[in-house]
Write an enzyme that holds these catalytic residues in place. Structure first.
Site, PDB file in Angstrom:
ATOM      1  CD  GLU A 108      -3.261  14.675 -22.343  1.00 42.31           C
ATOM      2  OE1 GLU A 108      -4.489  14.499 -22.305  1.00 42.31           O
ATOM      3  OE2 GLU A 108      -2.602  15.124 -21.399  1.00 42.31           O
TER       4      GLU A 108
ATOM      5  CG  HIS B  91      -3.462  17.172  -8.193  1.00 41.41           C
ATOM      6  ND1 HIS B  91      -4.786  17.373  -8.498  1.00 41.41           N
ATOM      7  CD2 HIS B  91      -2.815  17.121  -9.382  1.00 41.41           C
ATOM      8  CE1 HIS B  91      -4.930  17.426  -9.818  1.00 41.41           C
ATOM      9  NE2 HIS B  91      -3.755  17.273 -10.371  1.00 41.41           N
ATOM     10  CG  HIS B  92      -0.086  22.602  -6.892  1.00 39.24           C
ATOM     11  ND1 HIS B  92       1.153  23.205  -6.754  1.00 39.24           N
ATOM     12  CD2 HIS B  92      -0.586  22.465  -5.637  1.00 39.24           C
ATOM     13  CE1 HIS B  92       1.389  23.409  -5.461  1.00 39.24           C
ATOM     14  NE2 HIS B  92       0.359  22.969  -4.756  1.00 39.24           N
ATOM     15  CD  GLU B  93      -5.672  20.749 -13.679  1.00 40.19           C
ATOM     16  OE1 GLU B  93      -5.354  19.591 -13.934  1.00 40.19           O
ATOM     17  OE2 GLU B  93      -5.349  21.724 -14.424  1.00 40.19           O
TER      18      GLU B  93
ATOM     19  CG  HIS C  96       0.005  15.015 -15.656  1.00 42.89           C
ATOM     20  ND1 HIS C  96      -0.861  13.973 -15.867  1.00 42.89           N
ATOM     21  CD2 HIS C  96       1.065  14.498 -14.982  1.00 42.89           C
ATOM     22  CE1 HIS C  96      -0.362  12.871 -15.332  1.00 42.89           C
ATOM     23  NE2 HIS C  96       0.802  13.159 -14.779  1.00 42.89           N
ATOM     24  CD  GLU C  97      -2.915  17.755 -18.376  1.00 44.78           C
ATOM     25  OE1 GLU C  97      -3.227  16.556 -18.345  1.00 44.78           O
ATOM     26  OE2 GLU C  97      -2.778  18.431 -17.348  1.00 44.78           O
TER      27      GLU C  97
ATOM     28  CD  GLU D  79      -0.952  13.407 -19.011  1.00 47.24           C
ATOM     29  OE1 GLU D  79      -1.159  14.622 -19.225  1.00 47.24           O
ATOM     30  OE2 GLU D  79      -1.853  12.626 -18.686  1.00 47.24           O
TER      31      GLU D  79
ATOM     32  CD  GLU E 126      -5.221  11.754 -18.632  1.00 48.87           C
ATOM     33  OE1 GLU E 126      -5.593  12.083 -17.505  1.00 48.87           O
ATOM     34  OE2 GLU E 126      -4.744  12.567 -19.440  1.00 48.87           O
TER      35      GLU E 126
HETATM   36  C1  NOJ Z   1      -5.314  15.537 -16.436  1.00 49.21           C
HETATM   37  C2  NOJ Z   1      -4.206  14.746 -15.839  1.00 49.21           C
HETATM   38  O1  NOJ Z   1      -3.456  14.093 -16.817  1.00 49.21           O
HETATM   39  C3  NOJ Z   1      -4.799  13.785 -14.850  1.00 49.21           C
HETATM   40  O2  NOJ Z   1      -3.805  12.932 -14.341  1.00 49.21           O
HETATM   41  C4  NOJ Z   1      -5.479  14.560 -13.762  1.00 49.21           C
HETATM   42  O3  NOJ Z   1      -6.072  13.677 -12.866  1.00 49.21           O
HETATM   43  C5  NOJ Z   1      -6.536  15.489 -14.336  1.00 49.21           C
HETATM   44  N1  NOJ Z   1      -5.995  16.281 -15.386  1.00 49.21           N
HETATM   45  C6  NOJ Z   1      -7.114  16.420 -13.282  1.00 49.21           C
HETATM   46  O4  NOJ Z   1      -6.144  17.319 -12.860  1.00 49.21           O
HETATM   47 CA    CA Z   2      -3.472  14.534 -19.227  1.00 49.83          CA
END
Ligand code: NOJ
Ligand code: CA
Length: 704
Positions: A172, A414-416, A484-485, A503, A509
């Site tokens: 990033e 959403h799965h963080e 993402h990531e 991403e 962001e």
């Molecule tokens: C980073 C992600 O790129 C973003 O889109 C997300 O909202 C946050 N992490 C939280 O999960």
């Molecule tokens: Ca990110």
């Protein structure tokens, strides 16, 4: 003495020549030469229009704890050549059909001392070269550990590059434009500035890497079909201008655990004297296997909004309470804690977003912060933060599901994972089943923070295998994935088209985290996007972040017209309108473009491009006669002149042109735009001025 060296060099080149094997690309623009050095080291050399692009470069792998690496002592046991030419139809994409045409050379090598076999397979396309190592089943090479892959890419000069530093945990970054000779020092500084967890060397860069030679040739280095292997970075020997592969290590420092028969990903070199050809290249997709999913009826492009930007900007929170410094998942009774009043993912707000999506024709609504655990979700290497199934008390999964269904809108889960990867894997089946039970067909996953188990990092073989596991399992459940990531994409979306986004680069962001370079979006299509679509999350109309959150001093470095253009220039089957509904309501005339723009294409025409400066693309909507044009501009204001000769000759059209106003500027006047309607035909020529950090977007509809 000098004379002696010269004649010795000549002697070696004669020897090499004798062993060299050459193939040409189908249109004869490229030639590839394979040869063995005196000591049996394999090498290759790539030429374009009879000029060397990659000087003679070594191939091979160093093995761990092995008496002999796969670097030299080889003889060629067989050369085999083949030609392949087919047209295939992607499930979604920049065009409805893709030609896959190459000439192949497979070199079967035998290592004399060990009797081991290794194949180097080259595929030479009209847009460049792909090659990989293959290890057939054999007695003397079964299990092996890679200490380092030693693939070289010897440059012909001190090219200009747009690069991000070698880092095992984040991509990033803003791109740095510099000569190759200037990477040293800058690379380390960039890593430090981004507070990355792990990185290597001060001349290390990530792929996909775009370069331009002094003669104006564009060269991209990347990889394709990264499966069960570590992601490749490049280390530059900046005295000799030679890049060498540098694989992402695991917790032990090892680079890859292999069991023959197996192979590496493809190493790719895309080359052209036209920057637009680099954008049009489909080599990365072509080097991936055909679609592995039989029934693809459930995979669909998605235009969506989300309860997201307000948390990113600091206006509201993912978390439900401020009371608890360290919430214990499953142990904290949220009905007893004091709500913080800023938790965005509540029934009332989510319904407002669903209404907005339904009113304006969006397919989906993403909601982040719906599930318990966000009070203490990263930074402490907690194993069990989320279970991906337990909502906060103010988010009623069933009620939201019913409401969205009523309104004809799909919910996006959403799965963080908070990078607690084993925890995610343990919950994955239940979490996917929970999604299906509640009407969710798409998931945005995320990998923020240090990877658990400790010592692993985001791009090594272990993690590459995890992303693949989550993706294939999602396909079993008929779920589309936007990770993402995760590791940067390498064209796997051809084989697994349920990977509708990633991403894996610096997304929008960062415009709320201090800002990105105003020309960032003129580089991404030459780098990150060559591997697959990006969930860039465009569509920001309010550029002053303090208007959303008083303490946020960040500024979105882009004009509104530039934001609109991104829906065309940043190809993705997954496109978000990322700003808040109330900001769109303030600019409904400009918002119309986001509502109209297509997300799946029959044809794409790359009109003009220069990395760092500008990109202009025209695309025809799949299944209609509508065209959309996007131009994104770098720092210098510029007049873009285009001819609409891609339009049908026998049709008339109406164009709506969304352009920067005369006094627009990404910093000082980002919201100044003009909208003009005009009748056009294939003969029409347009001359439009794009502001610094600006651009234009055009929708062209057939009129009867
Ligand atoms: C980073 C992600 O790129 C973003 O889109 C997300 O909202 C946050 N992490 C939280 O999960
Ligand atoms: Ca990110």
């Amino acid at each position: 003495m000098k004379l002696f060296i010269t004649s010795l060099a000549l002697y070696f080149s004669v020897i090499n020549l004798a062993l060299a094997q050459q193939i040409w690309s189908p249109n004869k623009t490229f030639s590839l030469e394979f040869s063995l050095l005196e000591d049996g080291s394999p090498t290759y050399k790539l030429s374009y229009l009879n000029k060397t692009v990659i000087e003679t470069s070594r191939l091979g792998l160093e093995l761990k704890d092995d008496k002999k690496s796969l670097l030299n002592d080889f003889v060629v046991s067989e050369y085999s050549e083949a030609t392949f030419n087919e047209v295939w139809a992607p499930v979604w994409g920049e065009e409805k059909e893709i030609r896959n045409h190459y000439n192949e050379l497979a070199v079967n090598l035998k290592q004399q001392e060990t009797n081991r076999e290794m194949i180097v397979r080259f595929r030479l396309f009209n847009d460049g070269l792909g090659f990989r190592y293959e290890f057939p089943a054999q007695d003397n090479l079964v299990y092996f550990v890679i200490k380092e892959e030693r693939t070289q890419f010897a440059m012909t000069g001190d090219h200009t590059a747009f690069w991000i530093p070698g880092d095992f945990d984040t991509q990033e970054y803003d791109y740095t434009k510099s000569k190759l000779s200037e990477i040293r020092g800058l690379s380390e500084a960039a890593v430090t500035a981004n507070l990355s967890q792990t990185s290597f060397g001060d001349t290390g860069v990530q792929t996909s890497l775009i370069m331009k030679t002094d003669e104006g040739l564009y060269i991209n280095l990347h990889e394709a079909a990264l499966i069960n292997y570590s992601c490749m970075h490049l280390n530059l020997d900046d005295e000799n201008m030679i890049f060498e592969s540098f694989l992402t290590p695991d917790a032990n420092g090892d680079k890859g655990y292999m069991q023959a028969p197996c192979n590496t990903p493809w190493r790719t070199i895309i080359v052209s004297e036209n920057a637009t050809d680099i954008l049009a290249s489909r080599m990365t997709l072509n080097l991936n296997d055909p679609c592995a999913i039989e029934d693809i009826s459930w995979i669909k492009p998605v235009k969506y909004i989300g309860v997201w930007w307000e948390m990113i900007t600091g206006k509201s929170t993912w978390s439900y309470t401020n009371d608890l410094p360290a919430v214990q998942l499953g142990k904290t009774d949220y009905s007893k804690v004091t709500p913080n009043g800023t938790h965005a993912a509540n029934n009332e707000k989510v319904k407002r977003y669903i209404d907005f999506a339904s009113d304006h024709g969006f397919d989906g609504v993403l909601v982040e912060g719906w599930n318990q655990g966000w009070e203490d979700w990263f930074g402490h290497s907690k194993d069990y933060v989320f279970d991906f199934m337990t909502p906060y008390p103010d988010f009623d999964v069933q009620e939201i599901h019913n409401y969205a269904k009523l309104k004809g809108v799909e919910m996006i889960m959403h799965h963080e994972t908070s990078s607690s990867v084993r925890n995610y894997e343990r919950h994955l089946d239940d979490a996917y089943q929970f999604m299906k039970d509640n009407g969710y067909n798409a998931v945005k996953s995320g990998y923020v923070g240090d990877i658990l188990p400790r010592g692993e990092n985001h791009y090594n073989q272990w993690m590459v295998n995890h992303y693949q596991y989550a993706l294939e399992k999602a396909a079993d459940y008929e779920i589309m994935v936007n990770a993402h990531e995760a590791v940067r994409p390498t064209g796997l979306c051809r084989t697994y088209p349920n990977l509708i986004g990633n991403e894996s680069a610096r997304g929008t962001e960062y415009q709320a985290f201090g800002g990105s370079k105003a020309n960032h979006v003129t580089v991404l299509p030459f780098t990150r996007l060559l591997g697959g679509p990006m969930d860039y999350t465009p569509g920001i109309f309010e550029m002053d972040m303090s208007k959303l959150s008083p303490n946020n001093t960040s500024h979105v470095n882009s004009t509104i017209a530039n934001q609109l253009a991104l829906y065309v220039t940043m190809y993705s089957p997954l496109q978000m309108a990322a700003d808040l509904p109330e900001h769109y309501e303030m600019f409904l005339d400009a918002f119309q473009f986001i509502k109209d723009v297509a997300i799946d294409w029959e044809e794409s025409v790359y009109l003009e491009a220069e990395p760092g400066d500008y990109i202009t693309i025209a695309r025809k909507e799949k299944g209609s006669n509508n065209w959309f044009v996007g131009n994104v501009n770098g720092y210098d204001s510029r007049t873009s002149k285009i001819t609409l000769d891609f339009l049908d000759k026998d049709k008339k059209y109406e164009a709506i042109i969304y352009a920067d106003a005369k006094d627009a500027h990404y910093k000082t006047n980002p919201q100044a735009y003009s909208i003009k309607t005009k009748k056009v035909t294939y003969k029409s020529k347009l001359s439009l001025v794009s502001a610094s950090g600006g651009g234009y977007a055009i929708s062209i509809k057939e009129i009867k």
